[in-house]
Design a protein around this motif. Structure first.
Motif, short mmCIF file in Angstrom:
data_model
loop_
_atom_site.label_atom_id
_atom_site.label_comp_id
_atom_site.label_asym_id
_atom_site.label_seq_id
_atom_site.Cartn_x
_atom_site.Cartn_y
_atom_site.Cartn_z
N ILE A 1 8.24 -13.33 4.82
CA ILE A 1 7.54 -12.45 3.89
C ILE A 1 7.11 -11.19 4.65
CG2 ILE A 1 5.59 -12.23 2.30
CD1 ILE A 1 7.61 -14.35 1.47
N ARG A 2 7.37 -10.03 4.09
CA ARG A 2 7.05 -8.78 4.79
C ARG A 2 5.55 -8.59 4.96
NH1 ARG A 2 6.08 -3.64 1.77
NH2 ARG A 2 5.71 -4.14 -0.42
N THR A 3 5.14 -7.90 6.01
CA THR A 3 3.74 -7.61 6.28
C THR A 3 3.44 -6.11 6.21
OG1 THR A 3 4.22 -7.56 8.65
CG2 THR A 3 3.44 -9.66 7.72
N CYS A 4 4.48 -5.28 6.14
CA CYS A 4 4.27 -3.82 6.10
C CYS A 4 3.71 -3.39 4.75
CB CYS A 4 5.59 -3.10 6.36
SG CYS A 4 6.84 -3.40 5.10
N LYS A 5 3.13 -2.21 4.71
CA LYS A 5 2.53 -1.68 3.49
C LYS A 5 3.41 -0.63 2.81
CE LYS A 5 -2.21 -2.55 5.03
NZ LYS A 5 -3.55 -1.95 5.28
N TYR A 6 4.67 -0.62 3.13
CA TYR A 6 5.58 0.37 2.54
C TYR A 6 5.70 0.17 1.03
CZ TYR A 6 7.18 1.23 7.33
OH TYR A 6 7.25 1.54 8.67
N ASP A 7 5.89 1.30 0.34
CA ASP A 7 6.21 1.25 -1.09
C ASP A 7 7.72 1.08 -1.21
OD1 ASP A 7 6.57 1.54 -3.77
OD2 ASP A 7 6.02 3.67 -3.85
N LEU A 8 8.15 -0.16 -1.45
CA LEU A 8 9.58 -0.45 -1.43
C LEU A 8 10.22 -0.24 -2.81
CD1 LEU A 8 9.78 -3.60 0.87
CD2 LEU A 8 9.91 -1.18 1.48
N ALA A 9 10.00 0.96 -3.35
CA ALA A 9 10.65 1.31 -4.60
C ALA A 9 12.15 1.42 -4.38
CB ALA A 9 10.08 2.62 -5.13
N GLU A 10 12.93 1.11 -5.40
CA GLU A 10 14.38 1.06 -5.27
C GLU A 10 14.96 2.40 -4.81
OE1 GLU A 10 18.27 -0.50 -7.84
OE2 GLU A 10 16.28 -0.35 -8.79
N ASP A 11 14.45 3.51 -5.37
CA ASP A 11 15.00 4.82 -5.01
C ASP A 11 14.69 5.19 -3.57
OD1 ASP A 11 12.29 4.93 -5.68
OD2 ASP A 11 12.38 7.03 -6.29
N LYS A 12 13.56 4.75 -3.07
CA LYS A 12 13.18 5.07 -1.68
C LYS A 12 14.04 4.27 -0.69
CE LYS A 12 8.42 6.40 -2.76
NZ LYS A 12 6.98 6.14 -2.56
N ILE A 13 14.36 3.05 -1.05
CA ILE A 13 15.22 2.24 -0.17
C ILE A 13 16.62 2.83 -0.14
CG2 ILE A 13 16.30 -0.03 0.13
CD1 ILE A 13 13.76 -1.26 -1.07
N LYS A 14 17.11 3.20 -1.31
CA LYS A 14 18.45 3.78 -1.38
C LYS A 14 18.53 5.10 -0.61
CE LYS A 14 20.01 1.76 -5.74
NZ LYS A 14 20.40 2.03 -7.17
N ALA A 15 17.40 5.81 -0.60
CA ALA A 15 17.36 7.09 0.12
C ALA A 15 17.26 6.90 1.63
CB ALA A 15 16.19 7.92 -0.39
N GLY A 16 17.11 5.63 2.08
CA GLY A 16 17.03 5.34 3.51
C GLY A 16 15.75 5.82 4.14
N LYS A 17 14.65 5.77 3.38
CA LYS A 17 13.38 6.30 3.87
C LYS A 17 12.78 5.43 4.97
CE LYS A 17 8.97 8.08 2.15
NZ LYS A 17 8.13 8.35 0.96
N TYR A 18 13.13 4.11 4.99
CA TYR A 18 12.48 3.21 5.93
C TYR A 18 13.50 2.61 6.91
CZ TYR A 18 9.19 3.45 2.04
OH TYR A 18 8.37 3.89 1.02
N LYS A 19 12.98 2.17 8.04
CA LYS A 19 13.79 1.47 9.05
C LYS A 19 13.12 0.13 9.35
CE LYS A 19 16.81 4.76 9.68
NZ LYS A 19 18.23 4.58 9.28
N VAL A 20 13.94 -0.84 9.67
CA VAL A 20 13.38 -2.16 9.98
C VAL A 20 12.52 -2.08 11.23
CG1 VAL A 20 15.22 -3.48 8.88
CG2 VAL A 20 15.45 -2.81 11.27
N CYS A 21 11.50 -2.94 11.28
CA CYS A 21 10.55 -2.93 12.38
C CYS A 21 10.76 -4.15 13.28
CB CYS A 21 9.13 -2.89 11.84
SG CYS A 21 8.71 -4.37 10.87
N LEU A 22 9.83 -4.37 14.20
CA LEU A 22 9.92 -5.47 15.16
C LEU A 22 9.93 -6.84 14.46
CD1 LEU A 22 9.91 -6.37 18.13
CD2 LEU A 22 7.41 -6.34 18.06
N GLU A 23 9.23 -6.96 13.32
CA GLU A 23 9.18 -8.23 12.59
C GLU A 23 10.58 -8.69 12.18
OE1 GLU A 23 6.28 -10.32 11.54
OE2 GLU A 23 5.76 -9.24 13.38
N TYR A 24 11.43 -7.73 11.85
CA TYR A 24 12.81 -8.05 11.48
C TYR A 24 13.57 -8.61 12.68
CZ TYR A 24 17.75 -7.29 10.38
OH TYR A 24 19.11 -7.45 10.21
N HIS A 25 13.41 -7.96 13.82
CA HIS A 25 14.12 -8.37 15.04
C HIS A 25 13.60 -9.72 15.56
CE1 HIS A 25 16.32 -4.63 15.23
NE2 HIS A 25 15.17 -3.95 15.10
N LEU A 26 12.34 -10.05 15.24
CA LEU A 26 11.78 -11.35 15.65
C LEU A 26 12.16 -12.46 14.67
CD1 LEU A 26 8.18 -10.27 16.74
CD2 LEU A 26 10.05 -10.99 18.24
N GLY A 27 12.77 -12.11 13.56
CA GLY A 27 13.17 -13.10 12.57
C GLY A 27 12.10 -13.44 11.57
#
Length: 597
Positions: A150-176
């Motif tokens: 389950i994500r812990t970041c506070k990003y607004d993960l709206a569909e258009d923002k994800i498609k626009a590539g506004k965010y990058k994965v963080c350390l939590e992703y790399h830790l699994g």
């Protein structure tokens, strides 16, 4: 020192978890406290000295005590908090600040976060709690984090923002710990499946999660992915170890009144729980005396109207155990499952405890009222023409026909009347014949009562089934008492109640007070009969050759046997040895007897 009113309340408190409330002479709330055992905790205020002057002052002011029974100590803690926040008792200081208990929030957003909070905001998010301690919530969050990504970041993960590539994965992703929904590495559908599993776990439902993980572990093992299978196995073990049993309150249940009722032949007891923002803030039970044979529906409707007027309740929704008619302004709900049903069950428990306490109080301050209620209940349960104020119970005792005896015990107003107990030696029956023995003793008992013009009982109880009952009925017929005295039999195996001429037995509720009285009668008759039987056997056992000696009684024989252990040793003993035990005169009698025989 406690007043008489307080002493009575202390005696009738239940030994259950709950919250207690102290009131002064002006009916102002002094203090709210929680307890694992209400009886022990509340009694402690009045049975020991206190180091705190504040407690001493408070105890002196107490003139009334009320309580609310809950399911667990944790529930008591939560309820105590709610009552202190809403009622502001004078002597409570620990919880008067703005601190609240923690909640677990599933945020109303795309790819919802799951986190701890102390603020309940009406923004469509889901809140579970309140929990009794911060440690409980952190333990639960730790479990969820170990099971799901389950994500812990506070990003607004709206569909258009994800498609626009506004965010990058963080350390939590790399830790699994996260599957990267911010870069569309995880679908919304897959993420929401995890959130649904989290919901079930928070509600205490582990079945679906365990089933899913076990299937995943099996699939990984079959594909030879043993490391992945081991990780899933660890998750299963974590779930199975999790033992948090804290009852959570659904904050969506708000501004609701909960009512329930329990009743007996004379009174109805209506309990009221007031729910605000998912928390109980008030509990009250009233007693309604029946004038006619009103049913529970009528009594509950009367109770609801009275309580709502008394507490000026404006709630538009009411939870009850069955349908009632309260007009169109109120929505009546009869819950079948879930948190709503649990609230109705809790209300019913409080009504039952109130009723139990009233019974205890009646026994102490109004025993006649308690007796009237009990006798009326027995009359109804056993289909009797009269209240059984005078009951007699018969039991036979023999071992393979030896020393056959019988016992008759008498209960008056539901209590043993030991001065009226009678025991019988069986005189006319040879061998182990329980039926004939029962007929003999019942006949002898009531023939004598008739001859002496004594009062007859309203009910006879026979310890045994249809056979013994039929024998007792024969005796009553000989005395022309058939139909003038009610008679029943109780069989030991399933506690069946038999009536004359009816082959189908009556089964009373195992918790029925009527059955408990009958069982007490049967057990007392059995005890009294066995005691008499043992006395006869003991007497027979000590009837030795010594008692055949003229001038030597049972007591002397016993004293000699205690000292010499056998008749042979007494026979061979010196006269001087015998004199030390029984005196010179009896020693001479014994020696003369044995010298001639």
């Amino acid at each position: 020192m406690a007043t008489k009113n307080i002493e009575l309340i202390l005696k009738t408190l239940p030994e259950n978890p709950g919250v207690y409330q102290f009131y002064d002479k002006n009916v102002k709330l002094l203090y709210v406290g929680k307890a694992k055992n209400l009886k022990k905790r509340v009694n402690s205020y009045f049975t020991k000295s206190h180091d705190s002057r504040r407690i001493e002052v408070m105890v002196k002011k107490i003139t009334d005590i009320k309580h609310i029974v809950v399911n667990s100590e944790a529930d008591a803690l939560l309820l105590e908090n709610n009552l202190i926040k809403t009622r502001h008792p004078r002597f409570n200081v620990m919880l008067r600040d703005d601190k609240t208990y923690p909640w677990l929030c599933i945020k109303n957003e795309r790819f919802p976060r799951v986190f701890l909070t102390r603020r309940v905001i009406k923004d469509g998010s889901e809140y579970y709690g309140p929990f009794p301690s911060l440690k409980t919530v952190k333990t639960l969050l730790g479990l969820i984090k170990g099971l799901y990504q389950i994500r812990t970041c506070k990003y607004d993960l709206a569909e258009d923002k994800i498609k626009a590539g506004k965010y990058k994965v963080c350390l939590e992703y790399h830790l699994g710990n996260c599957l990267g929904p911010c870069e569309a590495y995880q679908t919304e559908e897959n993420y929401n499946k995890q959130i649904e599993s989290v919901r079930q776990i928070v509600k205490g439902n582990f079945k679906n999660s365990l089933k899913t993980f076990k299937q995943q572990m099996k699939d990984k093992a079959e594909n030879l992915q043993f490391e992945e299978a081991e990780k899933i196995k660890q998750k299963i073990e974590s779930l199975e170890r999790y033992q948090s049993k804290s009852t959570v309150v659904n904050p969506k249940i708000s501004d609701v009144d909960v009512f329930s009722i329990v009743s007996d032949e004379s009174f109805g007891y209506v309990n009221f729980l007031q729910i605000v923002h998912g928390a109980i803030i008030r509990s009250h039970t009233i007693e309604i005396k029946k004038k006619l044979e009103e049913d529970d529906k009528t009594l509950l409707e009367l109770g609801i109207i009275e309580i709502r007027q008394r507490f000026e309740s404006q709630s538009k929704e009411i939870y009850v155990p069955f349908e009632v008619d309260l007009g169109e302004d109120v929505q009546v709900v009869v819950p079948k499952l879930g948190d709503k049903k649990a609230l109705v069950d809790l209300s019913q428990r409080n009504a039952k405890y109130f009723r139990m306490e009233r019974f205890k109080t009646m026994k102490i301050v109004d025993p006649e009222r308690h007796t009237k209620r009990l006798m009326a209940q027995m009359k109804e349960d056993l289909r009797l023409p009269n209240e059984p104020r005078h009951i007699e119970c018969f039991d036979n005792s023999n071992i393979q026909g030896s020393n056959p005896v019988a016992a008759c015990v008498v209960f008056k107003n539901g209590k043993p009347s030991k001065k009226d107990y009678r025991k019988f030696n069986i005189k006319t029956v040879d061998g182990p014949d329980d039926f004939a023995s029962m007929e003999e003793v019942v006949y002898r008992r009531y023939r004598r009562l008739l001859e002496e013009d004594e009062t007859l009982p309203q009910l006879i109880v026979i310890d045994g089934g249809k056979g013994q009952l039929s024998s007792a009925v024969k005796a009553l017929e000989k005395l022309d008492l058939r139909g003038k005295i009610s008679i029943i039999g109780i069989a030991k195996r399933l506690e069946e109640i038999y009536f004359p001429g009816d082959s189908i037995p009556l089964y009373l509720d195992k918790k029925s007070e009527s059955l408990k009285i009958i069982q007490q009668l049967r057990n007392e008759a059995h005890r009294f009969g066995i005691t008499f039987h043992r006395q006869k056997r003991s007497k027979q056992a000590i009837e030795t050759e010594l008692e055949r000696i003229k001038g030597i009684g049972q007591k002397t024989a016993l004293n000699l046997l205690k000292e010499f252990r056998s008749v042979k040793r007494i026979k061979n003993a010196e006269r001087s040895q015998l004199s030390k035990i029984v005196g010179q005169a009896k020693a001479k009698i014994i020696k003369d007897y044995f010298s001639k025989n």
